[in-house]
Design a protein around this motif. Structure first.
Motif, short mmCIF file in Angstrom:
data_model
loop_
_atom_site.label_atom_id
_atom_site.label_comp_id
_atom_site.label_asym_id
_atom_site.label_seq_id
_atom_site.Cartn_x
_atom_site.Cartn_y
_atom_site.Cartn_z
N LEU A 51 55.16 122.66 -20.53
CA LEU A 51 56.25 122.71 -19.54
C LEU A 51 57.58 122.94 -20.25
CD1 LEU A 51 55.13 119.78 -17.24
CD2 LEU A 51 54.74 122.22 -16.93
N SER A 52 58.32 123.94 -19.79
CA SER A 52 59.56 124.29 -20.47
C SER A 52 60.82 123.81 -19.74
CB SER A 52 59.63 125.81 -20.64
OG SER A 52 59.62 126.44 -19.38
N ASP A 53 60.68 123.18 -18.60
CA ASP A 53 61.85 122.70 -17.85
C ASP A 53 62.52 121.56 -18.61
OD1 ASP A 53 63.69 121.65 -16.02
OD2 ASP A 53 62.38 122.06 -14.31
N PRO A 54 63.81 121.66 -18.94
CA PRO A 54 64.49 120.59 -19.69
C PRO A 54 64.53 119.26 -18.93
CG PRO A 54 66.02 122.39 -19.18
CD PRO A 54 64.69 122.80 -18.69
N LEU A 55 64.45 119.29 -17.62
CA LEU A 55 64.44 118.04 -16.85
C LEU A 55 63.15 117.24 -17.09
CD1 LEU A 55 65.91 119.14 -13.40
CD2 LEU A 55 66.94 117.58 -15.06
N LEU A 56 62.10 117.93 -17.51
CA LEU A 56 60.82 117.26 -17.72
C LEU A 56 60.62 116.81 -19.16
CD1 LEU A 56 58.59 119.55 -15.49
CD2 LEU A 56 59.71 117.41 -14.90
N GLU A 57 61.64 116.97 -19.98
CA GLU A 57 61.59 116.52 -21.37
C GLU A 57 61.45 115.00 -21.42
OE1 GLU A 57 61.48 117.36 -25.38
OE2 GLU A 57 61.83 118.84 -23.81
N GLY A 58 60.43 114.51 -22.08
CA GLY A 58 60.22 113.07 -22.21
C GLY A 58 59.45 112.43 -21.08
N ALA A 85 67.98 106.02 -16.01
CA ALA A 85 69.24 105.45 -15.55
C ALA A 85 69.85 106.28 -14.42
CB ALA A 85 70.23 105.35 -16.72
N THR A 86 69.66 107.59 -14.44
CA THR A 86 70.21 108.45 -13.39
C THR A 86 69.30 108.52 -12.16
OG1 THR A 86 69.16 110.43 -14.30
CG2 THR A 86 71.39 109.90 -15.07
N GLY A 87 68.08 108.04 -12.30
CA GLY A 87 67.16 108.04 -11.17
C GLY A 87 66.12 109.14 -11.25
N PRO A 88 65.01 108.98 -10.56
CA PRO A 88 63.91 109.92 -10.66
C PRO A 88 64.01 111.15 -9.75
CG PRO A 88 63.25 108.08 -9.31
CD PRO A 88 64.64 107.77 -9.81
N ALA A 89 64.97 111.20 -8.85
CA ALA A 89 65.03 112.29 -7.85
C ALA A 89 65.07 113.69 -8.47
CB ALA A 89 66.20 112.09 -6.91
N PRO A 90 65.93 113.98 -9.47
CA PRO A 90 65.93 115.34 -10.03
C PRO A 90 64.62 115.68 -10.73
CG PRO A 90 67.81 114.06 -10.88
CD PRO A 90 67.00 113.16 -10.02
N VAL A 91 64.02 114.69 -11.37
CA VAL A 91 62.75 114.93 -12.06
C VAL A 91 61.65 115.18 -11.04
CG1 VAL A 91 61.03 113.90 -13.60
CG2 VAL A 91 63.46 113.60 -14.08
N GLU A 92 61.64 114.45 -9.94
CA GLU A 92 60.63 114.65 -8.90
C GLU A 92 60.73 116.06 -8.32
OE1 GLU A 92 61.48 111.32 -6.36
OE2 GLU A 92 59.93 110.08 -7.31
N LYS A 93 61.95 116.57 -8.13
CA LYS A 93 62.10 117.94 -7.65
C LYS A 93 61.61 118.95 -8.67
CE LYS A 93 65.81 117.05 -4.43
NZ LYS A 93 67.17 117.32 -4.00
N LEU A 95 59.27 118.40 -10.83
CA LEU A 95 57.81 118.30 -10.83
C LEU A 95 57.22 119.06 -9.64
CD1 LEU A 95 57.37 114.58 -11.89
CD2 LEU A 95 56.65 116.60 -13.18
N GLU A 96 57.88 119.00 -8.50
CA GLU A 96 57.42 119.78 -7.33
C GLU A 96 57.43 121.27 -7.65
OE1 GLU A 96 59.10 119.15 -3.41
OE2 GLU A 96 59.34 117.01 -3.91
N ARG A 97 58.51 121.72 -8.31
CA ARG A 97 58.60 123.14 -8.69
C ARG A 97 57.52 123.50 -9.70
NH1 ARG A 97 64.17 121.90 -9.02
NH2 ARG A 97 63.99 121.84 -11.29
N ALA A 98 57.20 122.59 -10.60
CA ALA A 98 56.23 122.86 -11.67
C ALA A 98 54.78 122.68 -11.20
CB ALA A 98 56.50 121.96 -12.85
#
Length: 139
Positions: A51-58, A85-93, A95-98
């Protein structure tokens, strides 16, 4: 006439047999467990390197639960403390895209009749010891 009575008897027995089988339905077949385990390994591998999305790093996959019919999979994931700390919402989006890419990679890598629909569930923050261990390994 006796044949119709016999059929009714069989139908009534069938109803009692199905109630007996409900306790057996609670046990999970070995094939289901193997498929679930293989899916978990493949999804984890994809998260580690594909996965290359920087939001999914870690982001780390912690669990995968396949429904009994094999159509849906719930994937538990954790976030590093700085992202949590910023919350899971951006990562969840993200993940939906991925999820389409992940499913296509699973279809290529596994010999399944049907690749399950993926649903991602935020489990929590990754343990601090894991992050320290990964940082120590990189240095």
């Amino acid at each position: 006439m006796t044949s119709s009575k016999h059929r009714r008897g069989r139908a009534s027995r069938r109803g009692t047999d199905s109630s007996l089988l409900s306790s057996e339905a609670d046990s999970i077949p070995a094939r289901h467990l193997r498929v679930q385990s293989t899916l978990f390994q493949e999804v984890s591998r994809l998260f580690r390197g594909e996965l290359s999305d920087p939001l999914l790093e870690g982001v780390a996959v912690t669990s995968l639960e396949l429904t009994p019919d094999g159509r849906n999979a719930r994937i538990g994931f954790t976030l590093p403390s700085d992202v949590a700390a910023t919350g899971p919402a951006p990562v969840e989006k993200a993940l939906e895209r991925a999820s389409g890419f992940i499913r296509s990679q699973l279809a290529l890598g596994l010999d399944l009749k049907r690749v399950p629909h993926l649903r991602f569930i935020y489990v929590g923050e990754a343990p601090a010891w894991r992050e320290e261990h990964e940082e120590g390994g990189e240095a």
